[in-house]
Design a protein around this motif. Sequence first.
Motif, PDB file in Angstrom:
ATOM      1  N   GLU A 104       0.811  -1.222   0.000  1.00  0.00           N
ATOM      2  CA  GLU A 104       0.000   0.000   0.000  1.00  0.00           C
ATOM      3  C   GLU A 104       0.843   1.270   0.000  1.00  0.00           C
ATOM      4  N   ASP A 105       1.898   1.317   0.774  1.00  0.00           N
ATOM      5  CA  ASP A 105       2.754   2.504   0.800  1.00  0.00           C
ATOM      6  C   ASP A 105       3.409   2.744  -0.561  1.00  0.00           C
ATOM      7  N   SER A 106       3.947   1.682  -1.162  1.00  0.00           N
ATOM      8  CA  SER A 106       4.549   1.812  -2.501  1.00  0.00           C
ATOM      9  C   SER A 106       3.509   2.242  -3.519  1.00  0.00           C
ATOM     10  N   PHE A 107       2.334   1.643  -3.424  1.00  0.00           N
ATOM     11  CA  PHE A 107       1.243   1.957  -4.339  1.00  0.00           C
ATOM     12  C   PHE A 107       0.861   3.436  -4.215  1.00  0.00           C
ATOM     13  N   ASN A 108       0.718   3.914  -2.997  1.00  0.00           N
ATOM     14  CA  ASN A 108       0.363   5.319  -2.766  1.00  0.00           C
ATOM     15  C   ASN A 108       1.463   6.262  -3.240  1.00  0.00           C
ATOM     16  N   PHE A 109       2.716   5.837  -3.077  1.00  0.00           N
ATOM     17  CA  PHE A 109       3.840   6.645  -3.548  1.00  0.00           C
ATOM     18  C   PHE A 109       3.792   6.778  -5.072  1.00  0.00           C
ATOM     19  N   ILE A 110       3.549   5.670  -5.757  1.00  0.00           N
ATOM     20  CA  ILE A 110       3.451   5.706  -7.221  1.00  0.00           C
ATOM     21  C   ILE A 110       2.283   6.595  -7.640  1.00  0.00           C
ATOM     22  N   SER A 111       1.152   6.455  -6.976  1.00  0.00           N
ATOM     23  CA  SER A 111      -0.017   7.281  -7.292  1.00  0.00           C
ATOM     24  C   SER A 111       0.299   8.765  -7.128  1.00  0.00           C
ATOM     25  N   SER A 112       1.032   9.103  -6.073  1.00  0.00           N
ATOM     26  CA  SER A 112       1.376  10.511  -5.869  1.00  0.00           C
ATOM     27  C   SER A 112       2.339  10.999  -6.955  1.00  0.00           C
ATOM     28  N   GLN A 113       3.243  10.126  -7.402  1.00  0.00           N
ATOM     29  CA  GLN A 113       4.153  10.494  -8.486  1.00  0.00           C
ATOM     30  C   GLN A 113       3.386  10.722  -9.796  1.00  0.00           C
ATOM     31  N   VAL A 114       2.369   9.918 -10.036  1.00  0.00           N
ATOM     32  CA  VAL A 114       1.546  10.089 -11.244  1.00  0.00           C
ATOM     33  C   VAL A 114       0.859  11.448 -11.207  1.00  0.00           C
ATOM     34  N   LYS A 115       0.217  11.754 -10.077  1.00  0.00           N
ATOM     35  CA  LYS A 115      -0.476  13.049  -9.951  1.00  0.00           C
ATOM     36  C   LYS A 115       0.502  14.217 -10.059  1.00  0.00           C
ATOM     37  N   GLU A 116       1.620  14.087  -9.368  1.00  0.00           N
ATOM     38  CA  GLU A 116       2.622  15.156  -9.377  1.00  0.00           C
ATOM     39  C   GLU A 116       3.128  15.417 -10.798  1.00  0.00           C
ATOM     40  N   THR A 117       3.387  14.349 -11.531  1.00  0.00           N
ATOM     41  CA  THR A 117       3.868  14.475 -12.907  1.00  0.00           C
ATOM     42  C   THR A 117       2.778  15.040 -13.812  1.00  0.00           C
ATOM     43  N   ALA A 118       1.569  14.536 -13.652  1.00  0.00           N
ATOM     44  CA  ALA A 118       0.455  14.991 -14.492  1.00  0.00           C
ATOM     45  C   ALA A 118       0.218  16.486 -14.338  1.00  0.00           C
ATOM     46  N   TYR A 119       0.318  16.983 -13.128  1.00  0.00           N
ATOM     47  CA  TYR A 119      -0.023  18.374 -12.866  1.00  0.00           C
ATOM     48  C   TYR A 119       1.183  19.296 -12.727  1.00  0.00           C
ATOM     49  N   SER A 120       2.375  18.791 -13.024  1.00  0.00           N
ATOM     50  CA  SER A 120       3.526  19.694 -12.918  1.00  0.00           C
ATOM     51  C   SER A 120       3.334  20.838 -13.919  1.00  0.00           C
ATOM     52  N   ASN A 121       3.697  22.015 -13.500  1.00  0.00           N
ATOM     53  CA  ASN A 121       3.553  23.234 -14.300  1.00  0.00           C
ATOM     54  C   ASN A 121       2.105  23.686 -14.478  1.00  0.00           C
ATOM     55  N   PHE A 122       1.163  23.125 -13.707  1.00  0.00           N
ATOM     56  CA  PHE A 122      -0.226  23.578 -13.712  1.00  0.00           C
ATOM     57  C   PHE A 122      -0.448  24.444 -12.477  1.00  0.00           C
ATOM     58  N   THR A 123      -1.175  25.514 -12.638  1.00  0.00           N
ATOM     59  CA  THR A 123      -1.614  26.285 -11.479  1.00  0.00           C
ATOM     60  C   THR A 123      -2.834  25.571 -10.888  1.00  0.00           C
ATOM     61  N   GLU A 124      -3.229  25.965  -9.681  1.00  0.00           N
ATOM     62  CA  GLU A 124      -4.423  25.379  -9.064  1.00  0.00           C
ATOM     63  C   GLU A 124      -5.655  25.626  -9.927  1.00  0.00           C
ATOM     64  N   ASP A 125      -5.766  26.823 -10.462  1.00  0.00           N
ATOM     65  CA  ASP A 125      -6.908  27.145 -11.329  1.00  0.00           C
ATOM     66  C   ASP A 125      -6.890  26.294 -12.603  1.00  0.00           C
ATOM     67  N   GLU A 126      -5.709  26.087 -13.166  1.00  0.00           N
ATOM     68  CA  GLU A 126      -5.599  25.253 -14.369  1.00  0.00           C
ATOM     69  C   GLU A 126      -5.998  23.808 -14.081  1.00  0.00           C
ATOM     70  N   LYS A 127      -5.606  23.297 -12.916  1.00  0.00           N
ATOM     71  CA  LYS A 127      -5.999  21.931 -12.534  1.00  0.00           C
ATOM     72  C   LYS A 127      -7.514  21.807 -12.482  1.00  0.00           C
ATOM     73  N   LYS A 128      -8.157  22.754 -11.824  1.00  0.00           N
ATOM     74  CA  LYS A 128      -9.623  22.729 -11.694  1.00  0.00           C
ATOM     75  C   LYS A 128     -10.292  22.829 -13.056  1.00  0.00           C
ATOM     76  N   GLU A 129      -9.795  23.727 -13.880  1.00  0.00           N
ATOM     77  CA  GLU A 129     -10.381  23.920 -15.211  1.00  0.00           C
ATOM     78  C   GLU A 129     -10.149  22.687 -16.091  1.00  0.00           C
ATOM     79  N   PHE A 130      -8.970  22.121 -16.023  1.00  0.00           N
ATOM     80  CA  PHE A 130      -8.649  20.929 -16.809  1.00  0.00           C
ATOM     81  C   PHE A 130      -9.574  19.774 -16.425  1.00  0.00           C
ATOM     82  N   LEU A 131      -9.758  19.566 -15.149  1.00  0.00           N
ATOM     83  CA  LEU A 131     -10.650  18.509 -14.678  1.00  0.00           C
ATOM     84  C   LEU A 131     -12.088  18.773 -15.115  1.00  0.00           C
ATOM     85  N   ARG A 132     -12.513  20.019 -15.015  1.00  0.00           N
ATOM     86  CA  ARG A 132     -13.859  20.385 -15.455  1.00  0.00           C
ATOM     87  C   ARG A 132     -14.043  20.080 -16.946  1.00  0.00           C
TER      88      ARG A 132
END
Length: 146
Positions: A104-132
Motif C-alpha cells: 500500500e505505501d509503494s502503491f500510494n507513492f506511485i499514485s502521488s508520483q503520477v499526480k505530481e507528474t500529471a499536474y507539474s507546471n499547472f496552477t491550481e486554477d488550471e488543474k480545476k479547469e482541466f478537470l472540469r
Amino acid sequence: MNDKYIVYFISRAKANMIKFIENKLKENKLDDLIPTHGNILTALYESDKNLTMKEISQKIGKDKSTVTSLVNRLITLGYIEKEKCTKDKRVTYIGLTQKSRDIEDSFNFISSQVKETAYSNFTEDEKKEFLRLLRKLSSNFKDANN
C-alpha cells in the motif's frame, strides 16, 4: 484554433501516462501489476471495507465483465480475495489480502508520483479547469453513446 488533433493528443497523453506507471511499477518491483489494476486496488484501499463487483464497477467506471477479468487476475496474483456473503450466496465480496496491504505505501507513492507528474507546471486554477473540461468531454461522449 486548430482542434483536429484532440483525439491524437488525448491518446498520446494516455499512452505516455501508462508507460510512466509501468516504469514506476517496475522500479518498485510491482511489475506483476498493470496500470488498470490500480483502479481496483484504489477503490478497495479507499473504501476500507470489502466491496461487491457491482460497487467496484461503479467506483471505477468500468463494466462488470472488465472488472471481473481484472479481479480474477488480482486474485491469481494474491492481491485480493473473494468471499461469499453469508446472508445472500449470490453476492460475492472482494477484499484486500495481506500482500496488497504490504504494498500500500509503494502503491500510494506511485499514485502521488503520477499526480505530481500529471499536474507539474499547472496552477491550481488550471488543474480545476482541466478537470472540469475532461468531465465535460467525457460527458459529451457518454451522452452521444446513449
